[in-house]
Structure formats: C-alpha cells, structure tokens
Scaffold this active site. Sequence first.
Site, mmCIF file in Angstrom:
data_model
loop_
_atom_site.group_PDB
_atom_site.id
_atom_site.type_symbol
_atom_site.label_atom_id
_atom_site.label_comp_id
_atom_site.label_asym_id
_atom_site.label_seq_id
_atom_site.Cartn_x
_atom_site.Cartn_y
_atom_site.Cartn_z
ATOM 1 N N LYS A 12 0.851 -1.186 0.000
ATOM 2 C CA LYS A 12 0.000 0.000 0.000
ATOM 3 C C LYS A 12 0.889 1.238 0.000
ATOM 4 O O LYS A 12 1.706 1.428 0.908
ATOM 5 C CB LYS A 12 -0.905 0.019 1.239
ATOM 6 C CG LYS A 12 -2.114 0.920 1.113
ATOM 7 C CD LYS A 12 -3.103 0.381 0.084
ATOM 8 C CE LYS A 12 -4.462 1.053 0.189
ATOM 9 N NZ LYS A 12 -5.411 0.475 -0.784
ATOM 10 N N THR A 57 -3.887 -5.083 0.459
ATOM 11 C CA THR A 57 -3.225 -3.808 0.718
ATOM 12 C C THR A 57 -4.086 -2.927 1.612
ATOM 13 O O THR A 57 -3.560 -2.102 2.363
ATOM 14 C CB THR A 57 -2.902 -3.076 -0.595
ATOM 15 O OG1 THR A 57 -4.115 -2.729 -1.270
ATOM 16 C CG2 THR A 57 -2.037 -3.945 -1.493
ATOM 17 N N ARG A 181 30.988 31.848 -7.673
ATOM 18 C CA ARG A 181 29.598 31.606 -8.061
ATOM 19 C C ARG A 181 28.734 31.302 -6.838
ATOM 20 O O ARG A 181 29.246 30.946 -5.756
ATOM 21 C CB ARG A 181 29.498 30.437 -9.037
ATOM 22 C CG ARG A 181 29.869 29.087 -8.431
ATOM 23 C CD ARG A 181 29.541 27.931 -9.363
ATOM 24 N NE ARG A 181 29.899 26.652 -8.770
ATOM 25 C CZ ARG A 181 29.556 25.468 -9.272
ATOM 26 N NH1 ARG A 181 28.842 25.399 -10.386
ATOM 27 N NH2 ARG A 181 29.925 24.345 -8.677
ATOM 28 N N GLN A 224 30.419 17.952 -6.819
ATOM 29 C CA GLN A 224 30.858 16.600 -6.468
ATOM 30 C C GLN A 224 31.781 16.627 -5.252
ATOM 31 O O GLN A 224 31.677 15.782 -4.353
ATOM 32 C CB GLN A 224 31.580 15.954 -7.653
ATOM 33 C CG GLN A 224 30.679 15.546 -8.805
ATOM 34 C CD GLN A 224 30.460 16.655 -9.824
ATOM 35 O OE1 GLN A 224 30.614 17.847 -9.499
ATOM 36 N NE2 GLN A 224 30.125 16.291 -11.047
ATOM 37 N N HIS A 252 20.853 26.200 -10.222
ATOM 38 C CA HIS A 252 21.701 27.187 -10.892
ATOM 39 C C HIS A 252 21.230 28.623 -10.638
ATOM 40 O O HIS A 252 20.033 28.924 -10.694
ATOM 41 C CB HIS A 252 21.710 26.929 -12.398
ATOM 42 C CG HIS A 252 22.243 25.576 -12.766
ATOM 43 N ND1 HIS A 252 23.544 25.208 -12.529
ATOM 44 C CD2 HIS A 252 21.650 24.506 -13.356
ATOM 45 C CE1 HIS A 252 23.741 23.975 -12.963
ATOM 46 N NE2 HIS A 252 22.604 23.524 -13.463
#
Length: 296
Positions: A12, A57, A181, A224, A252
């Site tokens: 479920k 379920t 940035r 990363q 971004h």
Amino acid sequence: MTIQLGANQYGKAETRLVHVTRGAEAHEIVDLNVSTALSGDLADTHLTGDNAKVLPTDTQKNTVFAFAKEHGVGEIEDFGLKLARHFVGTQEPIHRARVTIEQYGWERIDVDSSPAPHSFQRTGRETRTAMVTVDNSATTDGERAWVVSGLKDLVVLNTTDSEFWGYPKDRYTTLPETHDRVLATAVNAQWRHVDADSDWGKSYDAVRKHLTEAFATTYSLSLQQTLYAMGERVLQHCPEIAEVRLSLPNKHHFVVDMEPFGLRNDNEVFFAADRPYGLIEGTVVQDTAPEPGLAW
C-alpha cells in the site's frame, strides 16, 4: 526459451497518517506518509490468480492506522520496525517487509509571544524520511533488519566560496568558467545505520548538523567535491552510520547581464533557474561497514 517470475513485491503506497496526542496542557502532532511493500512466497497469485497468501493492501493500510492508535508513533524508524516485524511475523508467506515513511514538520503558532497549545503551522524545513526492511527468509540466519534514515528537500545556498572551471570543452560548450559563483542545492540524503538499534532522533539531528556544516565550510571547486565532503563529515562524526547516499540537484543561479542598462553586476543580481539542472549523486561508505545484505 524458459519464462519465469522474477523478483516481485506488493503493498500500500502513501497512507497519509496524522496522529494527535491530546495531552492535558498541550497537544502533539505527527504527520506521516507511510508506504508498505511485502514480498515472499507469492508466485501463486501471479501465475494462477490464487490470493490465499495475499494480505490485502487495504489491510496493510488499516494496520498503519491501528498501530498508531495502539502503540503511538514515536520515532519514525521505530514505527517502521514495528510494522515490518508485524507483517513478517504474522504472515507466514511473507519473508520480507519494507516500510518507507516521510514525516512532515509542524510547529506551534505563537499567540501573544506564547505557543498555542493546539494550533500548528507547517514548517518550511526539510522532510524527514525512514526506510525499514525486515527479512526472515530461509536464506537468512533468523531476522535481519536494515534501517535507512534520511531527509529530502533541505535547501542550502552559499553566496561565494564556490568555483567551477577546468572542465572539457567542445563545440557545444557555452558555459563560461567561473571563480566565484552561487552554489545552491536541495539536499536529498539517506544514511544506513550499522544496526537496527539507535537513538534515532539524536542521530538524525547529528547527521543533519554535519551535512549542513560541511556544505557551509567546504570551499567548493565542484558540487561533487561538496557531496563527498558532506558524506565524509557524517561518517567521521557518527559511528552509528555505515553509508551515506546523496542526491544534489544543482540549483543554478546565473549572473544577470546588466550592461544593456548601463549597470555593472558585481555578482549581486542573479536569475534563479529551476530547470534544467545538473544532478550530482554519490555514495560515501565506511570501508569497514557491514554490508546490508539487501539492496536499499
């Protein structure tokens, strides 16, 4: 050619549960989204339509509600373990139960600078998650349990101390290199516990703290690199955690060209794009951590 039934499960999905504890002085609220998935000796229902081993379920949904009433909820990892152990312990054909839970945050509404006893508002914090698996199949030595805690949509942002340059360039590359940035992401993290017995709330707070502190203190040359630093810090400070999986969408922020207006934009005004976005994913694991023995 031989055709046979492969891995399968059923359950479920997304049972919405709100549990109110009605204390004499103030109420407490827990808001959950609970999904259950069962697997085991279920070939008959697939091959012949025989449902003798299929716990409906709808029954699984009702069990979620009944357990909230009979046992309370508490930490979502504990609630998931109770449900999973119930399904494998009471249904002989079921060898594995997986319970996945999302918890939504609420906080009290202040009235005249004091918290109201029974009035709440949804928080803007992340969603807490847990995925609990209990397996008592014949291939295991008794019951085995895996607990994976996590969070979703923890939005964080650094306005500087982030660069991105030195990447390959071909005829389709238009992205300029940058040495300053905005770095922003919505952290989606899961972490597997060494065993199924922990102070879940304390552990959650500690992992969240180390994820955000690593994000804030890492001078990032790539998302990363930040991902690895976040997972590494959790494992260094939380010995109860065996493995951390992170999914970090790169939210971004592009510097707006203001030269047409006769203005200079010194990294002050940005366009926040919601898509498309880079999606950085990875796992950081202890080299001595026990294997889960079962896919997450």
